[in-house]
Write a protein that holds these residues in place. Structure first.
Motif: not given
Lengths: 66, 150
Positions: A10-27
């Motif tokens: 929430a601090r970075f305002n990422y969705t689960q999907g965005e975070l998943a893409d950033k570190i190369g895992v699935s939602r």
């Protein structure tokens, strides 16, 4: 193990999907970590920490019964 | 995470396309003794002894068995679009459950299926580990993606 992944996300305002893409895992992976169903590997924990510019202990915390 | 032993993602679709027709062929071959005549091959000398197996062997059941096997392997071991450590955990869990359930089923089959009928148990039991694995893995994946929508 408790984690505050949702808070950091929430601090970075990422969705689960965005975070998943950033570190190369699935939602699904992010979702299951946040809901406490899945304990990530050290590598993944460190990647998450690096993404949020904190240490792994800032995100993950041992509980009494661990 | 690098995952070894897995096939490219599109092998799943190929797997289904192979599996379904060969399964149908296999069922017809096993239960109705269906045979393709062009699959007769001479595999033994067959010296006419009545105790001998016939010289010619029909390969319909061999073809069906191998088709089903390859189809199931492709479906079970095709890589997910995002194959990460969580997916590997689901795979491992599913594999453990599949092996366990497989042998529980075999246990009851041994107790309740007798005589020549047991040959069907043998035939199906060759594939139940893979089938149970696929069923459990798919089910748990569906459950996880449903949770995402809610």
């Amino acid at each position: 193990m408790k984690n505050s992944l949702k808070v950091h996300r929430a601090r970075f305002n990422y969705t689960q999907g965005e975070l998943a893409d950033k570190i190369g895992v699935s939602r699904q992976t992010i979702n299951s970590i946040e809901s406490g169903k899945y304990v990530p590997s050290t590598v993944l924990a460190l990647k998450l920490a690096r993404t949020f510019d904190v240490t792994a202990e800032d995100i993950f915390e041992l509980e009494e019964n661990d | 995470m690098k995952s070894r032993f897995l096939l490219p993602t599109h092998y799943r679709k190929i797997g289904w396309v192979i599996f379904i027709p060969f399964l149908i062929l296999g069922i017809f071959s096993l239960h109705m003794e269906f045979e393709f005549e062009w699959l007769d091959f001479k595999v033994r000398s067959g010296d006419g002894n009545i105790f001998d197996n016939p010289a010619v062997e029909n390969f319909t059941n061999e073809l069906a068995s191998i088709g089903v096997l390859i189809g199931l392997i492709f479906i079970a071991f095709a890589r997910e679009k995002v194959e990460d450590e969580f997916m590997m955990k689901l795979r491992l869990e599913s594999l453990v459950i599949a092996v366990l359930v497989n042998y529980v089923l075999l246990f009851f089959a041994i107790l309740f299926v007798y005589g020549l009928d047991f040959i069907f148990v043998w035939v199906y039991n060759m594939y139940t580990v893979l089938i149970l694995f696929i069923a459990r893995f798919y089910w748990v994946k569906r459950r996880e993606s449903k949770m995402l929508q809610s």
